[in-house]
Structures are given as structure tokens and as C-alpha cells.
Design a protein around this motif. Sequence first.
Motif, short mmCIF file in Angstrom:
data_model
loop_
_atom_site.label_atom_id
_atom_site.label_comp_id
_atom_site.label_asym_id
_atom_site.label_seq_id
_atom_site.Cartn_x
_atom_site.Cartn_y
_atom_site.Cartn_z
N THR A 164 49.83 29.92 -22.05
CA THR A 164 49.23 29.79 -23.39
C THR A 164 48.15 28.72 -23.31
O THR A 164 48.21 27.84 -22.45
CB THR A 164 50.26 29.37 -24.45
OG1 THR A 164 50.92 28.20 -24.01
CG2 THR A 164 51.28 30.47 -24.71
N LEU A 220 47.38 40.31 -19.81
CA LEU A 220 48.19 40.76 -20.95
C LEU A 220 47.90 39.90 -22.18
O LEU A 220 48.39 40.18 -23.26
CB LEU A 220 49.68 40.66 -20.62
CG LEU A 220 50.18 41.40 -19.38
CD1 LEU A 220 51.65 41.09 -19.13
CD2 LEU A 220 50.00 42.90 -19.53
N LYS A 277 45.01 32.64 -27.75
CA LYS A 277 45.93 31.61 -27.29
C LYS A 277 46.83 32.07 -26.13
O LYS A 277 47.47 31.23 -25.50
CB LYS A 277 46.80 31.13 -28.45
CG LYS A 277 47.64 32.21 -29.11
CD LYS A 277 48.46 31.57 -30.23
CE LYS A 277 49.31 32.41 -31.09
NZ LYS A 277 49.96 33.56 -30.83
N ASN A 278 46.86 33.33 -25.89
CA ASN A 278 47.79 33.84 -24.87
C ASN A 278 46.99 34.21 -23.62
O ASN A 278 46.05 34.98 -23.69
CB ASN A 278 48.51 35.06 -25.46
CG ASN A 278 49.70 35.46 -24.62
OD1 ASN A 278 49.74 35.22 -23.41
ND2 ASN A 278 50.67 36.11 -25.26
N THR A 319 48.61 35.22 -20.59
CA THR A 319 49.59 35.78 -19.66
C THR A 319 48.97 36.89 -18.80
O THR A 319 48.17 37.68 -19.29
CB THR A 319 50.77 36.34 -20.49
OG1 THR A 319 51.31 35.27 -21.25
CG2 THR A 319 51.84 36.96 -19.61
C1 LIG Z 1 51.74 36.61 -24.56
O1 LIG Z 1 51.58 38.00 -24.33
C2 LIG Z 1 52.64 38.60 -23.61
C3 LIG Z 1 52.22 40.03 -23.32
O2 LIG Z 1 51.80 40.69 -24.47
C4 LIG Z 1 53.91 38.49 -24.42
O3 LIG Z 1 54.98 39.08 -23.70
C5 LIG Z 1 54.23 37.04 -24.66
O4 LIG Z 1 55.37 36.92 -25.46
C6 LIG Z 1 53.03 36.36 -25.34
N1 LIG Z 1 53.33 34.93 -25.40
C7 LIG Z 1 53.21 34.24 -26.54
C8 LIG Z 1 53.54 32.78 -26.43
O5 LIG Z 1 52.84 34.73 -27.59
#
Ligand SMILES: *[C@@H]1O[C@H](CO)[C@@H](O)[C@H](O)[C@H]1NC(C)=O
Length: 354
Positions: free
Chosen positions: A43, A85, A90-91, A93
Amino acid sequence: PEISLVPPLYLKTKYNPAAGWAVNYSPSHICALKDSSVIMNCTYTYPTGYQIMKVFWTKKLFKEEHEVFPDLSKDPEYSHRLQYLGDKQKNCTIRLSHVTQKDSHKYYFRFITDKHSKKQTGASGVTLTVTDLQVEAPERVTEGDSVRLTCKSSCALTDRATFIWYRNSQPLTERRDRNNQLLLQSVRREDAGRYSCALHGHTYISPAVYLSVMYPPKSVSVSISPSGEIVEGDSVTLSCNYSGEYKCKSRNKHGEKHSDAVTLNITYPPKNTSVSISPSGEIVEGDSVTLSCSSDSNPPAEISWFKEGTFLGSGRIYNISKISSDYSGEYKCKSRNKHGEKDSDAVMLSVMCK
Ligand SMILES: *[C@@H]1O[C@H](CO)[C@@H](O)[C@H](O)[C@H]1NC(C)=O
């Protein structure tokens, strides 16, 4: 590749989350099984008023200004296996699939904003270690022993999945365990075989290790021929259905006496000839590699090695120090004693260029 100015925020020591700039990786160390897919959770935050122009992951972290940060999604070794992903808010991943030992590395997320020189790399990074699995087992055990086989990985797997065991390529369904050990409480002769292990839900299977089980004679019977009346001077054959050591005992009402022992040695041609390669993972130019040939025979077999039909040498172990790509190819061993010979299956050795 992106040419960028490295902001003062770049070094972790100068990094000020209070200002709203941060990249967090969770977990920060990942131990993954070869061939699996890895999710790197990430994040990021930045102060309001900025707009994100570009997000990407990189393997390099430079200490110099005006450096190039190679975008992994443009790297041919990663592009088809890497999936972003996250988002542009903010994300951050990503998923990396079909990991190999070569992917063991530290990875960093970097983002670029619309404001000049406001770029940020998460300097702490995610450390990925990719491991294979190896079965550790005693080479020989005796029937009735308690035997522990261990499925070893070079790091503690992040995905704490269930281990699966195989004997002669058949899953041992009754012995699934969270633990990486297979306990054979009181080993039976039927437990002998080639053992390998895997993780539930993963395609990778460890190389097999042969477990031999020794056992004492059981249900020994003796016969005398001819049966019936035997007259002084006749020839008599005593036969026994088992191998090992024999004695005869003669007894009358005054006592008994044992003969000296004679040993019956049953010889047989080689069987179960197989090759194993160590290390079992990826082999890179310059590595030391050991090929071992195992086989069961009496008397012991002489082993010879072949690469695509060409004789290489003799001996149970074939060592190659400082391997080069010329060694890539199919290897076989042949075990031979005076009763016969047996070839192993061919095994493929692939040597990666550095
Ligand atoms: C970030 O994105 C991934 C994939 O969509 C998801 O699994 C994960 O929970 C997200 N993380 C947050 C902190 O929102």
C-alpha cells in the motif's frame, strides 16, 4: 525505462511518513515454493494535492541521482508473469506467477506524481526467496523401526499449506499433515519405495528418495528329499526356502550339538536403477553438480555413465565441478554385475547461462 530524479525522500533514513509519503509491504519477506504464484501486498500514501502519473515495480534501488529504474513489467523475464492488482490511489499489490529460484530478489514499488521531482520508492522493499523441496530420509531402515521423513525447504514457507507425500508416485492420502514430516511408526517391508513430497494446491513435486527396508527371514521351511526311508549311503538333499545363514542341529537323548554355520548367498541382477541430480533446483553455469546412481543388486554392480549414448565414466557418483551449458542433455547410468544389467531412466540436466 524511467529516467528520474531521486527525491530526498528516497533513503529510508530521510523518509518522513508524517509528510504523507509512504510505501508499506506486508509481509516484507516471502518464502515461496518454486512454480507457485506469489502475491506481494503493498500500500502507498502521499499528501493530498498530488496526482499519480505512473506506478511500477523495480528490482534495482540506486543510491545515485539521475538513475534508471527499470520497470519490471517491461522486462521480458517478468512481463508475462507479472500482474499489477493494485490501483493508482493506494494499493500497489502485484502477483508474480511461476516463480523460479532466479526470482529470489528484493523488489520495490515506485510511483511518480504530476509534480516535478515528486517521485517515491518504497525503499524497504519485499524480499522474495524461492525454494524447492527435498526429502530427507535414512537410506536404510529395518522393519519395525520408527522412521521420520522430512520434506525440507530452504526457508520457512509463507504459505503454510498442507504437505502431501507420495510413494512410487502414488499419493499417501492417509498421511496428510500440516507438519512437514511423515512418520512411519513401525515400518513394514511394503513401505520401501521412492518417496517425494509436495504442497497441497501446488504443481511442484520434490525429487524422489529411495527408502529401503531390511527385514529378517519370516516363515522359513525346510524339506528333505527323498522323503521316506533313507538308507545308509543314500544322497540326501536338505533345502531351505530362505537366504542367509544355516546351521544344523543334531540331538539325541544325551544332548544336542550345532554344526558350524554355512552362508547361503543369493545373487541377483541389478534392479531399481535410478539417477538423482544434486542440487535438484535450477543449475547455473559454474555450479558444482553431482549425479548419483542407485541400484539394488548382489553382488554389488559396477556403474557406468552415459550422456546421450556416449560413455562418460564409471563409479556410483559422477561429479561435475564448474558446469557449463555444454553439459546440458540426457543422462543415464547403467548398473551391471555378472547376472545382468539394468539402465536407469534418462534424466534431463539443463544448465542455465549466467
Ligand atoms: C489491494 O488489492 C488486492 C487485489 O485486488 C486486494 O486483495 C487487497 O486486499 C488490496 N489491499 C488493500 C489494503 O486494500
